[in-house]
Design an enzyme around this catalytic site. Structure first.
Site, PDB file in Angstrom:
ATOM      1  N   ASN A 176       0.868  -1.166   0.000  1.00  0.00           N
ATOM      2  CA  ASN A 176       0.000   0.000   0.000  1.00  0.00           C
ATOM      3  C   ASN A 176       0.914   1.228   0.000  1.00  0.00           C
ATOM      4  O   ASN A 176       1.735   1.393   0.896  1.00  0.00           O
ATOM      5  CB  ASN A 176      -0.898  -0.042   1.246  1.00  0.00           C
ATOM      6  N   GLU A 188      -2.556  -5.076  -2.629  1.00  0.00           N
ATOM      7  CA  GLU A 188      -2.960  -6.088  -3.603  1.00  0.00           C
ATOM      8  C   GLU A 188      -2.902  -5.539  -5.027  1.00  0.00           C
ATOM      9  O   GLU A 188      -2.443  -6.232  -5.941  1.00  0.00           O
ATOM     10  CB  GLU A 188      -4.375  -6.586  -3.286  1.00  0.00           C
TER      11      GLU A 188
END
Length: 149
Positions: free
Chosen positions: A42, A55
């Site tokens: 992130n 992700e």
């Protein structure tokens, strides 16, 4: 498949994100044979880009794949709606989750779509996210789309 070793790749990304002042969620995408395709973290704080979740960063870095059904996405934290949507959109077959204590994510929604979910309940992932939430609650709640403080 050694999911613990795979999680170590994602956790290293989460730790790097924490040290950079960002949200400590790391992820990695693996082929069915365990080959690492892409890893990321992130970076929404670091890059000032709300779309760079762990992700999505790993997914982008893995490059185009002809199919994702046999791929394994490993993430340090249960996926949010945004990342869960990515998993369903591209039909990723397996998701390994480091922890779902600090954030339960949307694992049932993924299971309903036929995604194999492996929850590891990893203490290092739980502790790192707990420290971050205590240290940076405004950033955390902004990241998950909830009001805070």
């Amino acid at each position: 498949m050694n999911y613990t070793e795979m999680l170590a790749v994602a956790f290293a990304e989460a730790q790097a994100g924490f040290e950079e002042g960002g949200v400590p969620v790391g992820a990695a995408l693996f082929a069915a044979d365990g080959k690492l395709l892409g890893r990321g973290r992130n970076r929404r704080v670091q890059d000032n880009d709300p779309s760079v979740h762990g992700e999505t960063d790993a997914f982008r870095k893995a490059g185009r794949q002809t199919s994702y059904r046999d791929k394994i996405l490993v993430t340090t934290l249960a996926p949010c709606w945004y990342c869960s949507g990515l998993i369903r959109q591209f039909n990723i077959g397996t998701v390994v989750v480091g922890e779902s204590v600090n954030f339960a994510g949307h694992l049932d929604w993924l299971r309903e779509a036929g995604v194999k979910i492996v929850e590891l309940n990893d203490s290092a992932c739980i502790d790192l996210m707990s420290r971050f939430i205590a240290q940076s609650p405004r950033i955390w709640f902004e990241d998950i789309g909830e009001d805070c403080c």
